[in-house]
Enzyme design. Structure first.
Site, PDB file in Angstrom:
ATOM      1  N   ASP A 178       0.012  -2.279   4.090  1.00 16.04           N
ATOM      2  CA  ASP A 178       1.188  -1.397   4.770  1.00 16.04           C
ATOM      3  C   ASP A 178       2.502  -2.145   4.970  1.00 16.04           C
ATOM      4  O   ASP A 178       3.468  -1.523   4.718  1.00 16.04           O
ATOM      5  CB  ASP A 178       1.061  -0.552   5.800  1.00 16.04           C
ATOM      6  CG  ASP A 178      -0.424   0.541   5.772  1.00 16.04           C
ATOM      7  OD1 ASP A 178      -0.613   0.646   4.476  1.00 16.04           O
ATOM      8  OD2 ASP A 178      -1.192   0.970   6.737  1.00 16.04           O
TER       9      ASP A 178
ATOM     10  N   ASP B 166      -0.975   6.144  -5.965  1.00 14.96           N
ATOM     11  CA  ASP B 166      -1.973   7.041  -6.397  1.00 14.96           C
ATOM     12  C   ASP B 166      -1.357   8.049  -7.374  1.00 14.96           C
ATOM     13  O   ASP B 166      -0.240   8.494  -7.120  1.00 14.96           O
ATOM     14  CB  ASP B 166      -2.375   7.599  -5.135  1.00 14.96           C
ATOM     15  CG  ASP B 166      -2.654   6.762  -4.019  1.00 14.96           C
ATOM     16  OD1 ASP B 166      -4.011   6.319  -3.951  1.00 14.96           O
ATOM     17  OD2 ASP B 166      -1.873   6.470  -3.034  1.00 14.96           O
TER      18      ASP B 166
ATOM     19  N   HIS C  23       0.786  -1.202  -0.168  1.00 16.19           N
ATOM     20  CA  HIS C  23      -0.024  -0.011  -0.075  1.00 16.19           C
ATOM     21  C   HIS C  23       0.746   0.999  -0.169  1.00 16.19           C
ATOM     22  O   HIS C  23       1.418   1.819   0.958  1.00 16.19           O
ATOM     23  CB  HIS C  23      -1.020  -0.006   1.268  1.00 16.19           C
ATOM     24  CG  HIS C  23      -1.783   1.012   1.339  1.00 16.19           C
ATOM     25  ND1 HIS C  23      -1.935   1.929   2.534  1.00 16.19           N
ATOM     26  CD2 HIS C  23      -2.832   1.650   0.385  1.00 16.19           C
ATOM     27  CE1 HIS C  23      -3.004   2.799   2.438  1.00 16.19           C
ATOM     28  NE2 HIS C  23      -3.312   2.533   1.004  1.00 16.19           N
ATOM     29  N   ARG C  24       0.957   1.941  -1.205  1.00 13.05           N
ATOM     30  CA  ARG C  24       1.649   3.105  -1.415  1.00 13.05           C
ATOM     31  C   ARG C  24       3.208   2.582  -1.051  1.00 13.05           C
ATOM     32  O   ARG C  24       4.056   3.619  -0.752  1.00 13.05           O
ATOM     33  CB  ARG C  24       1.210   4.228  -0.437  1.00 13.05           C
ATOM     34  CG  ARG C  24      -0.268   4.575  -0.633  1.00 13.05           C
ATOM     35  CD  ARG C  24      -0.611   5.547   0.431  1.00 13.05           C
ATOM     36  NE  ARG C  24      -1.990   5.557   0.734  1.00 13.05           N
ATOM     37  CZ  ARG C  24      -2.795   6.362   1.633  1.00 13.05           C
ATOM     38  NH1 ARG C  24      -1.934   7.100   2.483  1.00 13.05           N
ATOM     39  NH2 ARG C  24      -4.058   6.321   1.662  1.00 13.05           N
TER      40      ARG C  24
ATOM     41  N   GLU D  35       0.758  -0.566  -4.666  1.00  9.10           N
ATOM     42  CA  GLU D  35      -0.238   0.232  -5.012  1.00  9.10           C
ATOM     43  C   GLU D  35       0.080   1.605  -4.863  1.00  9.10           C
ATOM     44  O   GLU D  35       1.140   1.876  -3.996  1.00  9.10           O
ATOM     45  CB  GLU D  35      -1.255  -0.055  -3.912  1.00  9.10           C
ATOM     46  CG  GLU D  35      -2.579   0.574  -4.380  1.00  9.10           C
ATOM     47  CD  GLU D  35      -2.762   1.943  -3.542  1.00  9.10           C
ATOM     48  OE1 GLU D  35      -3.752   2.806  -3.656  1.00  9.10           O
ATOM     49  OE2 GLU D  35      -1.950   2.051  -2.752  1.00  9.10           O
TER      50      GLU D  35
ATOM     51  N   HIS E  85      -0.964  10.876  -2.754  1.00 18.78           N
ATOM     52  CA  HIS E  85      -2.330  10.144  -2.497  1.00 18.78           C
ATOM     53  C   HIS E  85      -3.263  11.636  -2.242  1.00 18.78           C
ATOM     54  O   HIS E  85      -4.249  11.550  -2.842  1.00 18.78           O
ATOM     55  CB  HIS E  85      -1.915   9.584  -1.036  1.00 18.78           C
ATOM     56  CG  HIS E  85      -3.628   9.106  -0.719  1.00 18.78           C
ATOM     57  ND1 HIS E  85      -4.229  10.098   0.239  1.00 18.78           N
ATOM     58  CD2 HIS E  85      -4.046   7.935  -0.942  1.00 18.78           C
ATOM     59  CE1 HIS E  85      -5.353   9.298   0.412  1.00 18.78           C
ATOM     60  NE2 HIS E  85      -5.270   8.055  -0.233  1.00 18.78           N
TER      61      HIS E  85
ATOM     62  N   GLU F 270      -3.858   3.993  -8.588  1.00 17.11           N
ATOM     63  CA  GLU F 270      -5.212   4.517  -8.229  1.00 17.11           C
ATOM     64  C   GLU F 270      -5.319   5.764  -9.014  1.00 17.11           C
ATOM     65  O   GLU F 270      -4.644   6.679  -8.738  1.00 17.11           O
ATOM     66  CB  GLU F 270      -5.410   4.509  -6.677  1.00 17.11           C
ATOM     67  CG  GLU F 270      -6.774   5.092  -6.505  1.00 17.11           C
ATOM     68  CD  GLU F 270      -7.174   5.211  -4.964  1.00 17.11           C
ATOM     69  OE1 GLU F 270      -7.906   6.139  -4.452  1.00 17.11           O
ATOM     70  OE2 GLU F 270      -6.327   4.602  -4.098  1.00 17.11           O
TER      71      GLU F 270
ATOM     72  N   LYS G 237      -6.715   9.275  -8.598  1.00 17.29           N
ATOM     73  CA  LYS G 237      -7.192  10.241  -7.520  1.00 17.29           C
ATOM     74  C   LYS G 237      -7.990  11.247  -8.044  1.00 17.29           C
ATOM     75  O   LYS G 237      -7.501  12.482  -8.069  1.00 17.29           O
ATOM     76  CB  LYS G 237      -6.059  10.815  -6.730  1.00 17.29           C
ATOM     77  CG  LYS G 237      -5.404   9.513  -5.952  1.00 17.29           C
ATOM     78  CD  LYS G 237      -6.368   9.112  -4.853  1.00 17.29           C
ATOM     79  CE  LYS G 237      -6.691   9.993  -3.798  1.00 17.29           C
ATOM     80  NZ  LYS G 237      -7.411   9.427  -2.441  1.00 17.29           N
TER      81      LYS G 237
END
Length: 243
Positions: A224, A36, A7-8, A34, A49, A104, A106
């Site tokens: 995470d 953004d 995640h990020r 992942e 993000h 993703e 945004k």
């Protein structure tokens, strides 16, 4: 096998959405990352993000109001110097490995006209269509992505429960759903998978939750701490590991 997406990046230990976080996720054995994306004032695709840079950098203001050079001058690492990466930088790095990348979009707060076209053009430029998943809370954007690039997988981000999400996914032409973990029931998970819809919940950090997803053969989950998730997957036959 249930895949592990960082995640990020490896955001439990490194500054989110930075190259160091992405590289450390790969080092930890993650199957994918992942991230953004948003657009700068002149339309460059950058990896960040929040709509504002305030939380994750030493700057202030909206991403959309800052130029690319202004964004690149910010420190996104706080205690360690890290730039906000461009999507181009991340895609270039992805050509050097085999990681999957969930991008993703945004664009649920600001529409960012042309974002879909810009992102797809970059993905195609680097020949990564087969290793990219485009997701968004803006499902109109996903429908557009599907029309523009049917070869790139799309997945609907879901922050709330919806009735029969596998039916909804089929109705808008996406191949996957990315639900908030707390709203993912066993039935929804199993029915979605049975109907050919990929399921990748977010954000899963507890061992008992990971074990549940491994048990049901979930497509992937977003965490995470990819190192912990990968270790847990490796030790699934040990009931005392990761409790």
């Amino acid at each position: 096998m249930t895949l592990v997406f960082a995640h990020r990046g490896f955001s439990a230990l490194y500054p989110e959405n930075t190259m160091i976080a992405f590289k450390k996720a790969g080092d930890a054995g993650a199957d994918g990352i992942e991230l953004d994306v948003q657009l700068t004032k002149e339309g460059e695709v950058v990896v960040i993000h929040d709509e504002k840079v305030n939380r994750t950098t030493d700057g202030s203001g909206y991403v959309k109001d800052l130029t690319y050079s202004e964004i690149k001058s910010l420190n996104a690492g706080m205690n360690r110097k890290s730039e906000v990466p461009s999507l181009r930088e991340v895609l270039q790095w992805l050509t050097e490995n085999q990681l999957i990348c969930n991008i993703e979009l945004k664009n649920n707060v600001f529409a960012y006209a042309g974002m879909e076209e810009k992102v797809i053009k970059l993905i195609r430029e680097y020949g990564l269509s087969h290793r990219i998943i485009l997701s968004s809370f803006n499902h109109n954007s996903l429908v557009l992505c599907r029309r523009l690039a049917p070869e790139i997988e799309t997945a609907a981000l879901l922050s709330q429960q919806i009735y029969q999400p596998w039916v909804y996914a089929a109705s808008i032409g996406v191949q996957g759903i990315h639900p908030k973990y707390v709203h993912l029931s066993d039935d929804t998970l199993q029915q979605s998978l049975a109907n050919g819809v990929a399921v990748r919940p977010y954000t899963v950090n507890k061992g008992k939750h990971m074990r549940r997803l491994f048990h049901y053969g979930c497509t992937a989950f977003i965490t995470d701490d990819p190192a912990y998730a990968v270790s847990l997957r490796r030790n699934l036959n040990n009931p005392h590991f990761g409790v």
